[in-house]
Design a protein around this motif. Structure first.
Motif, PDB file in Angstrom:
ATOM      1  N   ALA A   1      17.248 -24.867 -56.009  1.00  0.00           N
ATOM      2  CA  ALA A   1      16.366 -23.920 -56.696  1.00  0.00           C
ATOM      3  C   ALA A   1      15.795 -24.518 -57.979  1.00  0.00           C
ATOM      4  O   ALA A   1      16.465 -25.275 -58.688  1.00  0.00           O
ATOM      5  N   LEU A   2      14.557 -24.132 -58.266  1.00  0.00           N
ATOM      6  CA  LEU A   2      13.911 -24.532 -59.505  1.00  0.00           C
ATOM      7  C   LEU A   2      14.408 -23.671 -60.653  1.00  0.00           C
ATOM      8  O   LEU A   2      14.378 -24.083 -61.797  1.00  0.00           O
ATOM      9  N   GLY A   3      14.797 -22.436 -60.373  1.00  0.00           N
ATOM     10  CA  GLY A   3      15.261 -21.489 -61.380  1.00  0.00           C
ATOM     11  C   GLY A   3      14.698 -20.107 -61.096  1.00  0.00           C
ATOM     12  O   GLY A   3      14.231 -19.829 -59.999  1.00  0.00           O
ATOM     13  N   GLU A   4      14.738 -19.263 -62.114  1.00  0.00           N
ATOM     14  CA  GLU A   4      14.219 -17.899 -62.009  1.00  0.00           C
ATOM     15  C   GLU A   4      12.758 -17.889 -62.432  1.00  0.00           C
ATOM     16  O   GLU A   4      12.367 -18.584 -63.367  1.00  0.00           O
ATOM     17  N   LEU A   5      11.963 -17.066 -61.747  1.00  0.00           N
ATOM     18  CA  LEU A   5      10.536 -17.003 -62.038  1.00  0.00           C
ATOM     19  C   LEU A   5      10.291 -16.396 -63.406  1.00  0.00           C
ATOM     20  O   LEU A   5      10.765 -15.320 -63.718  1.00  0.00           O
ATOM     21  N   GLY A   6       9.630 -17.107 -64.212  1.00  0.00           N
ATOM     22  CA  GLY A   6       9.093 -16.673 -65.490  1.00  0.00           C
ATOM     23  C   GLY A   6       7.678 -17.221 -65.445  1.00  0.00           C
ATOM     24  O   GLY A   6       6.753 -16.583 -64.995  1.00  0.00           O
ATOM     25  N   SER A   7       7.590 -18.495 -65.783  1.00  0.00           N
ATOM     26  CA  SER A   7       6.340 -19.228 -65.626  1.00  0.00           C
ATOM     27  C   SER A   7       6.538 -20.261 -64.525  1.00  0.00           C
ATOM     28  O   SER A   7       7.355 -21.176 -64.664  1.00  0.00           O
ATOM     29  N   LEU A   8       5.815 -20.110 -63.434  1.00  0.00           N
ATOM     30  CA  LEU A   8       5.942 -21.048 -62.329  1.00  0.00           C
ATOM     31  C   LEU A   8       5.561 -22.462 -62.778  1.00  0.00           C
ATOM     32  O   LEU A   8       6.208 -23.433 -62.404  1.00  0.00           O
ATOM     33  N   ASP A   9       4.548 -22.568 -63.607  1.00  0.00           N
ATOM     34  CA  ASP A   9       4.128 -23.885 -64.097  1.00  0.00           C
ATOM     35  C   ASP A   9       5.240 -24.558 -64.887  1.00  0.00           C
ATOM     36  O   ASP A   9       5.477 -25.761 -64.751  1.00  0.00           O
ATOM     37  N   ASP A  10       5.946 -23.788 -65.722  1.00  0.00           N
ATOM     38  CA  ASP A  10       7.060 -24.351 -66.497  1.00  0.00           C
ATOM     39  C   ASP A  10       8.193 -24.797 -65.579  1.00  0.00           C
ATOM     40  O   ASP A  10       8.794 -25.860 -65.783  1.00  0.00           O
ATOM     41  N   LEU A  11       8.496 -23.987 -64.566  1.00  0.00           N
ATOM     42  CA  LEU A  11       9.559 -24.351 -63.628  1.00  0.00           C
ATOM     43  C   LEU A  11       9.215 -25.644 -62.892  1.00  0.00           C
ATOM     44  O   LEU A  11      10.048 -26.543 -62.779  1.00  0.00           O
ATOM     45  N   VAL A  12       7.994 -25.740 -62.393  1.00  0.00           N
ATOM     46  CA  VAL A  12       7.584 -26.920 -61.651  1.00  0.00           C
ATOM     47  C   VAL A  12       7.571 -28.143 -62.561  1.00  0.00           C
ATOM     48  O   VAL A  12       8.004 -29.228 -62.164  1.00  0.00           O
ATOM     49  N   GLY A  13       7.130 -27.968 -63.798  1.00  0.00           N
ATOM     50  CA  GLY A  13       7.070 -29.082 -64.738  1.00  0.00           C
ATOM     51  C   GLY A  13       8.432 -29.647 -65.097  1.00  0.00           C
ATOM     52  O   GLY A  13       8.576 -30.848 -65.339  1.00  0.00           O
ATOM     53  N   ALA A  14       9.459 -28.811 -65.102  1.00  0.00           N
ATOM     54  CA  ALA A  14      10.806 -29.245 -65.480  1.00  0.00           C
ATOM     55  C   ALA A  14      11.666 -29.657 -64.283  1.00  0.00           C
ATOM     56  O   ALA A  14      12.791 -30.106 -64.444  1.00  0.00           O
ATOM     57  N   TRP A  15      11.135 -29.535 -63.102  1.00  0.00           N
ATOM     58  CA  TRP A  15      11.903 -29.732 -61.865  1.00  0.00           C
ATOM     59  C   TRP A  15      11.811 -31.154 -61.352  1.00  0.00           C
ATOM     60  O   TRP A  15      10.735 -31.758 -61.353  1.00  0.00           O
ATOM     61  N   ASP A  16      12.917 -31.700 -60.884  1.00  0.00           N
ATOM     62  CA  ASP A  16      12.930 -33.004 -60.227  1.00  0.00           C
ATOM     63  C   ASP A  16      12.960 -32.771 -58.720  1.00  0.00           C
ATOM     64  O   ASP A  16      13.993 -32.379 -58.173  1.00  0.00           O
ATOM     65  N   PRO A  17      11.858 -32.997 -58.016  1.00  0.00           N
ATOM     66  CA  PRO A  17      11.805 -32.721 -56.580  1.00  0.00           C
ATOM     67  C   PRO A  17      12.472 -33.794 -55.707  1.00  0.00           C
ATOM     68  O   PRO A  17      12.614 -33.610 -54.507  1.00  0.00           O
ATOM     69  N   GLU A  18      12.914 -34.906 -56.297  1.00  0.00           N
ATOM     70  CA  GLU A  18      13.450 -36.004 -55.481  1.00  0.00           C
ATOM     71  C   GLU A  18      14.682 -35.607 -54.654  1.00  0.00           C
ATOM     72  O   GLU A  18      14.784 -36.030 -53.502  1.00  0.00           O
ATOM     73  N   PRO A  19      15.622 -34.794 -55.155  1.00  0.00           N
ATOM     74  CA  PRO A  19      16.734 -34.383 -54.287  1.00  0.00           C
ATOM     75  C   PRO A  19      16.269 -33.624 -53.037  1.00  0.00           C
ATOM     76  O   PRO A  19      16.886 -33.746 -51.974  1.00  0.00           O
ATOM     77  N   VAL A  20      15.177 -32.885 -53.146  1.00  0.00           N
ATOM     78  CA  VAL A  20      14.651 -32.174 -51.975  1.00  0.00           C
ATOM     79  C   VAL A  20      14.059 -33.178 -50.989  1.00  0.00           C
ATOM     80  O   VAL A  20      14.253 -33.062 -49.772  1.00  0.00           O
ATOM     81  N   ARG A  21      13.369 -34.169 -51.499  1.00  0.00           N
ATOM     82  CA  ARG A  21      12.834 -35.202 -50.611  1.00  0.00           C
ATOM     83  C   ARG A  21      13.977 -35.951 -49.911  1.00  0.00           C
ATOM     84  O   ARG A  21      13.880 -36.273 -48.727  1.00  0.00           O
ATOM     85  N   ASP A  22      15.067 -36.215 -50.653  1.00  0.00           N
ATOM     86  CA  ASP A  22      16.236 -36.858 -50.035  1.00  0.00           C
ATOM     87  C   ASP A  22      16.800 -35.985 -48.916  1.00  0.00           C
ATOM     88  O   ASP A  22      17.135 -36.487 -47.836  1.00  0.00           O
ATOM     89  N   LEU A  23      16.908 -34.681 -49.168  1.00  0.00           N
ATOM     90  CA  LEU A  23      17.364 -33.750 -48.141  1.00  0.00           C
ATOM     91  C   LEU A  23      16.447 -33.824 -46.930  1.00  0.00           C
ATOM     92  O   LEU A  23      16.917 -33.875 -45.787  1.00  0.00           O
ATOM     93  N   CYS A  24      15.144 -33.836 -47.155  1.00  0.00           N
ATOM     94  CA  CYS A  24      14.176 -33.902 -46.052  1.00  0.00           C
ATOM     95  C   CYS A  24      14.366 -35.172 -45.235  1.00  0.00           C
ATOM     96  O   CYS A  24      14.289 -35.131 -43.999  1.00  0.00           O
TER      97      CYS A  24
END
Length: 192
Positions: A137-160
């Motif tokens: 999870a990226l976190g709880e929705l507040g600002s989607l842009d802030d969540l995406v900006g602070a998120w490291d998507p590489e673990p999801v790519r590894d899972l994929c």
């Protein structure tokens, strides 16, 4: 990046998101003027009634039908694909069947190492790709842009990548990609 929300209250926080609800919520959401996608879980007991469930959803106001398989065998996947094609033709509605062909997995594996869509669950938790990946999870929705900006998507790519390797070993003509992802995520969590 596509975003789907599972509660209409999140539509204002994520303009342009796709509203995805269960069959029991379609009528109310459609009556409120929302463009509604119904999510139908395809499990062994619903395989024979998938066409009727989809037609019911369209009758309630769904403008798109999405079917997500869980624990159904290869024969049932093919049967459901045929039935859903009939729904698309008979009801002139968009149908999304959450499976892919094994041939496509082999031909374009990079297309499956991705982190979208983002899914806003009913409680506001934002997860990549599909429900069942809450540990990513990226976190709880507040600002989607802030969540995406602070998120490291590489673990999801590894899972994929791991799920893709497992899915490629599946010998059937259709593969339930999201089911492979969620099962792989659960197994990876259990081994930690």
């Amino acid at each position: 990046m596509g975003v789907e929300v599972h509660d209409p209250r999140w539509l204002t926080a994520v303009p342009g998101a796709e509203l995805v609800v269960g069959l029991e919520e379609v009528g109310e959401c459609a009556a409120d003027g929302h463009h509604v996608t119904v999510l139908i879980d395809l499990v062994p007991r619903t395989v024979s009634s998938v066409r009727a469930l989809a037609a019911e959803a369209v009758g309630e106001g769904a403008r798109k039908v999405r079917v997500r398989p869980h624990g159904v065998d290869r024969v049932d996947l093919v049967y459901a694909a045929v039935e859903l094609n009939r729904v698309a033709e008979d009801d002139a509605v968009e149908v999304q069947f959450d499976v892919t062909s094994a041939a496509l997995l082999r031909a374009d594996p990079a297309a499956f190492v991705r982190v979208d869509p983002l899914v806003v669950k009913q409680d506001g938790t934002v997860v990549p790709i599909c429900a069942g990946l809450e540990s990513y999870a990226l976190g709880e929705l507040g600002s989607l842009d802030d969540l995406v900006g602070a998120w490291d998507p590489e673990p999801v790519r590894d899972l994929c990548r791991v799920a893709l390797t497992r899915a490629l070993a599946d010998t059937g003509p259709l593969v339930s990609w999201y089911e492979h992802l969620t099962r792989t995520a659960a197994e990876m969590r259990a081994s930690c």
